[in-house]
Design an enzyme around this catalytic site. Structure first.
Site, PDB file in Angstrom:
ATOM      1  N   HIS A   5     -39.650 -32.211  20.113  1.00 32.50           N
ATOM      2  CA  HIS A   5     -38.590 -31.215  19.931  1.00 32.50           C
ATOM      3  C   HIS A   5     -37.319 -31.883  19.427  1.00 32.50           C
ATOM      4  CE1 HIS A   5     -40.427 -27.573  21.300  1.00 32.50           C
ATOM      5  NE2 HIS A   5     -40.832 -28.124  22.422  1.00 32.50           N
ATOM      6  N   HIS A   7     -45.107 -34.021  23.088  1.00 33.55           N
ATOM      7  CA  HIS A   7     -44.691 -32.676  22.673  1.00 33.55           C
ATOM      8  C   HIS A   7     -43.193 -32.489  22.903  1.00 33.55           C
ATOM      9  CE1 HIS A   7     -45.033 -28.175  22.361  1.00 33.55           C
ATOM     10  NE2 HIS A   7     -43.978 -28.267  23.163  1.00 33.55           N
ATOM     11  N   GLU A   8     -42.732 -32.879  24.086  1.00 34.87           N
ATOM     12  CA  GLU A   8     -41.313 -32.681  24.408  1.00 34.87           C
ATOM     13  C   GLU A   8     -40.420 -33.524  23.517  1.00 34.87           C
ATOM     14  OE1 GLU A   8     -40.520 -30.235  26.021  1.00 34.87           O
ATOM     15  OE2 GLU A   8     -42.544 -29.849  26.740  1.00 34.87           O
TER      16      GLU A   8
END
Ligand code: NAG
Ligand code: NAG
Ligand code: NAG
Ligand code: NAG
Ligand code: NAG
Ligand code: NAG
Length: 806
Positions: free
Chosen positions: A555, A551-552
């Protein structure tokens, strides 16, 4: 020097949706808001443009002609544009992505962007948020003359009042239902900023600052921004007490700034700014302020402020310096020889790729199975000139540094127990000469859970390094390469800005129960911070939950691909900020999927909560996950994480429809290239008769991943759900000639994002009343309804408003 600069996106993992009874996780302060431009839109069916563009094949020239024609008579000596240097052609699809910045009076319009997508000499789509009025008076005019934004400021004030009421109400346990409809429109804004709203407000009220003469000196507006931005109350106090002292202590150096080849003024580097970790960059720009269904320009300072936990790009009004008009946190909660590597491949004892977290599998010994296209030198080698860890001896020797630790061209992984910004000398485990990263992981109950977790730090860092490198290689193979802004210390002469591997901090001491990623523009290192979770005993380590790490890292992917590699300001707030969260959840769920379908929650292991940290798991069953487009109107859905959930659920359903049609591949990694560098189709891509045609993934899950990434490249800066949907559908048109158009439309329409979805009464801040639209185009069996125009802001909806908490 950097030729183009914009917003840094900081995105945290966890959401804090009001009205959702999730446990309260620790929260980093982050500001993020700005107006939604009423006129900005993605056009995937461009009705242009009469002239042919001559015989040129140069996409930059085609874009230049296209934009010239698009602007028509508006193009005047004082109203022009520059083609940005981070424009590129995607090798896989043949689509050129050209980024254009608006210049008025030679000054940048910081939110005036056109992206033009060109294939085979034809403009296939474009996004456009250029200002369309006459050029205003130039910067040399008196800054004390009130700007065109008095009304806008009044609106901001009103919102701050709503904010304060909301915070008071929350403190009193007062139910949100009591808020009126109008207030709830306004409260769409700044929900996450409410608790910080008081300070700039009180500054605005304080005659010492409010009535001081305006000048074109950036220092006072910057100090006022720092008051709003710093999380430290003692610094706020100090700035307010010793205002003059701080103004006098700041010193500046100056640098010419360019967009593309156009000189666009001077950037000032301001030193000694309280709570900034380095000099702040300040540049005078124009920004757009919504007025009805168009915009007006106002003078603003664009600041780039790096702080310990945030990296802001902010626009602060020149004429009313206490007005922060918009702010994005970039943090989101010579060709080399190609001969085979001389060193042994590394071995890691890790939860292998596909095992999401320790609850679903045990560790095993995995080799450094780097992708030879994405990581030609493997995961541990950096050319000495690009290696910030290189010592004097290395520099003398030249060539490559072969790290025996968790450092390499794509990532530097290490502990960061102190939670500080310095990282070069943090501890990294060593695999020794034979590169064996085999460390213990055996967490025990302890009266000091933090110390217990620190015992297995070497295992944790190894895992973080392994996951980060695989994500790098996977995304590379789907088109997140050097020219599109990926994260690498060295780019192998393949274009793009280098020197920007991911800095991956394991067990970061600056927080608990979260994770975040800071994405500055291409050429500056991304920073990923992973935290321990004190949700269980012994503590759980977010580094070991692949979904959180993915998820990170996503970004970084979505921020660099949307609006171009050098613009990090495109996913800052509202629907676009929400999608910035949603892509990460979707990609994490896709990567952990296997042939047997299953619903997936986010962060369930780390948070020690069966349903995970979102409102719902991602599911095909609308009882389990009832999200639709209309859900965005609900009171708990003002923050980016909740918005992102709705988008991720849509993408999840889209990908499942594609899997129904095309089947499932167990490995998302495409085949390795042949000796001549070409990629074989294998069982991964459709066979081609013409090798110049793009490779099209054969299976539903790999195709979904490809379309989602290609869509990110096509969509414009600050996209809405409609824009991102259209970009994915166009990505399919480019890649497969639209073979999946109806599956895509049906999937989006099934969740209310059909042809007739609409939003009424949109406010500059992204509020409004949304209406689910379940219709698909006639070509897909729908009635041929024209897309309903969105009425002017403020125009009432005919239907009884289906107000969320009713
Ligand atoms: C380091 O790695 C490079 C590239 O993989 C290789 O050419 C070189 O021989 C290696 N050096 C040593 C000392 O192993
Ligand atoms: C890990 O291995 C142990 C011992 O072989 C086994 O009992 C356990 O079920 C495994 N855990 C998971 C999650 O597979
Ligand atoms: C981690 O590894 C380093 C070197 O590889 C070693 O010095 C250190 O003691 C290890 N730390 C722990 C907690 O095992
Ligand atoms: C890894 O470490 C474990 C525990 O120290 C040991 O039993 C095992 O033999 C090691 N594996 C390798 C391949 O070195
Ligand atoms: C934990 O327990 C040990 C004895 O079992 C004791 O020596 C130590 O001080 C305790 N630590 C903390 C942080 O309470
Ligand atoms: C959907 O979920 C609900 C609630 O868990 C369950 O009762 C229902 O049977 C599910 N429907 C399908 C088609 O699986």
């Amino acid at each position: 020097m950097r030729f183009f600069t914009t917003t840094l996106a900081l995105a945290g993992l966890a959401g804090y949706a009001l009205g959702h009874s999730a446990p309260s996780y620790s929260k980093r302060k982050s500001l993020g808001f700005g107006p939604v431009h009423p006129h900005a839109k993605f056009h995937s069916d461009p009705v242009v443009v009469t002239s042919n563009f001559g015989t040129t094949e140069d996409p930059l020239e085609i874009a230049r002609s296209f934009v010239t024609e698009l602007l028509g008579p508006q193009l005047a000596p004082e109203n022009g544009f520059a083609i940005r240097k981070d424009s590129y052609t995607d090798k896989a699809t043949g689509v050129s992505h050209v980024y254009v910045r608006q210049l008025v009076n030679g000054v940048e319009v910081a939110d005036g962007d056109i992206n033009v997508n060109i294939k085979n000499g034809v403009v296939i789509s474009y996004g456009d948020s250029f200002y369309r009025g006459a050029a205003p008076t130039s910067f040399s005019d008196d800054p004390n003359v009130p700007g065109p934004h008095a009304e806008f400021c009044a609106q901001l004030d009103e919102e701050l009042v709503v904010c304060r009421n909301r915070v008071l109400a929350a403190q009193g346990g007062f139910d949100q239902v009591a808020l009126g409809e109008r207030e709830s429109f306004l409260a769409h804004v700044r929900v996450s900023n409410c608790e910080h709203a008081g300070t700039p407000f009180s500054m605005a009220d304080d005659p010492r600052y409010a009535s001081a003469p305006r000048t074109f000196d950036p220092r006072a507006p910057l100090l006022q921004f720092m008051i709003a931005a710093t999380p430290k109350s003692e610094i706020v106090e100090d700035i307010m007490q010793r205002w003059e002292h701080h103004l006098d202590s700041m010193s500046s150096t100056y640098e010419h700034d360019f967009v593309g080849d156009e000189h666009t003024g001077i950037v000032e580097h301001i030193n000694n700014v309280p709570d900034a970790v380095g000099p702040v960059k300040a540049k005078p720009v124009y920004v757009q302020i919504p007025q009805g269904d168009t915009t007006v320009l106002t003078h603003a300072w664009r600041f780039e402020v790096e702080m310990e936990d945030n990296w802001y790009e902010a626009a602060v009004s020149v004429q009313a310096p206490h007005r922060i008009l918009s702010v994005t946190d970039w943090a989101s909660d010579a060709p080399l020889p190609k001969e085979p590597t001389q060193r042994p491949p590394a071995t890691y004892n890790v939860f292998k790729w596909g095992i999401n977290d320790p609850s679903v599998g045990n560790r095993s010994l995995e080799t450094e199975n780097f992708d030879p296209l994405a990581s030609p030198l493997g995961w541990h080698v950096i050319p000495v000139g690009n290696d910030p860890l290189a010592g004097d001896a290395d520099l003398k020797k030249g060539g490559f540094v072969n790290h025996t630790t968790t450092a390499g061209n794509n990532a530097f992984a290490h502990e960061n127990w102190e939670g500080l910004n310095a990282w070069l000398h943090n501890l990294r485990p060593s695999g020794g000469e034979d590169m064996q990263f085999n460390f213990t992981y055996n967490p025990q109950l302890s009266n000091d859970s933090r110390a217990e977790a620190q015992k297995y730090i070497n295992n944790t860092v190894t895992q973080l390094f392994y996951t980060t490198n695989l994500v790098h290689d996977l995304y590379y193979r789907y088109g997140f390469d050097e020219v599109s802004g990926n994260f690498q210390q060295h780019n192998f002469g393949r274009g793009g800005a280098e020197g920007d591997a991911v800095i991956a901090n394991a067990q970061d001491g600056s927080g608990y129960n979260n994770a975040n990623f800071m994405t500055p523009p291409d050429g500056q290192n991304g920073r990923c911070r992973m935290y321990l979770w004190n949700t269980a005993s012994p503590y759980r380590d977010g580094d070991l939950e692949a979904g959180i790490v993915i998820h990170e890292l996503s970004h970084g992917l979505s921020t660099r691909l949307t609006g171009g590699p050098a613009n990090s300001g495109c996913l800052g707030w509202g629907e676009s900020g929400g999608m910035g969260e949603g892509w990460g959840d979707f990609l994490a769920s896709t990567i952990r999927s296997n042939k047997v379908y299953s619903d997936y929650p986010m962060g369930a292991w780390a948070a020690n909560q069966e349903g995970g940290i979102r409102n719902y798991p991602y599911s095909l069953n609308n009882t389990v996950n009832p999200s639709t487009y209309k859900t965005l109107d609900k009171p708990g859905y003002w923050g980016v994480h909740a918005i992102g959930e709705v988008w991720a659920q849509m993408l999840w359903v889209v990908s499942q429809r594609l899997i129904e049609k095309h089947g499932f591949t167990d490995s998302l990694f495409p085949p390795a290239p042949l000796a001549d560098g070409t990629v074989p189709e294998g069982d991964f891509y459709h066979a081609r008769t013409d090798a110049s045609k793009p490779l099209v993934p054969k299976h539903g899950n790999s195709l979904a991943l490809q379309l989602v990434l290609n869509g990110m490249k096509l969509q414009q800066c600050r996209p809405s759900f409609f824009d991102a949907r259209d970009a994915i559908i166009q990505a399919d048109a480019v890649l497969t000639s639209g073979e999946n158009a109806c599956e895509l439309w049906n999937a989006f329409a099934g969740l209310g994002l059909g042809k007739n979805a609409r939003v009424d009464g949109r406010t500059p801040w992204g509020g409004g009343v949304r209406k689910d639209g379940f219709k698909v185009p006639a070509a897909c069996g729908g009635d041929d309804v024209p897309e309903e125009p969105t009425p002017d802001p403020g125009e009432p909806d005919d239907d009884e408003p289906d107000w969320p908490w009713a």
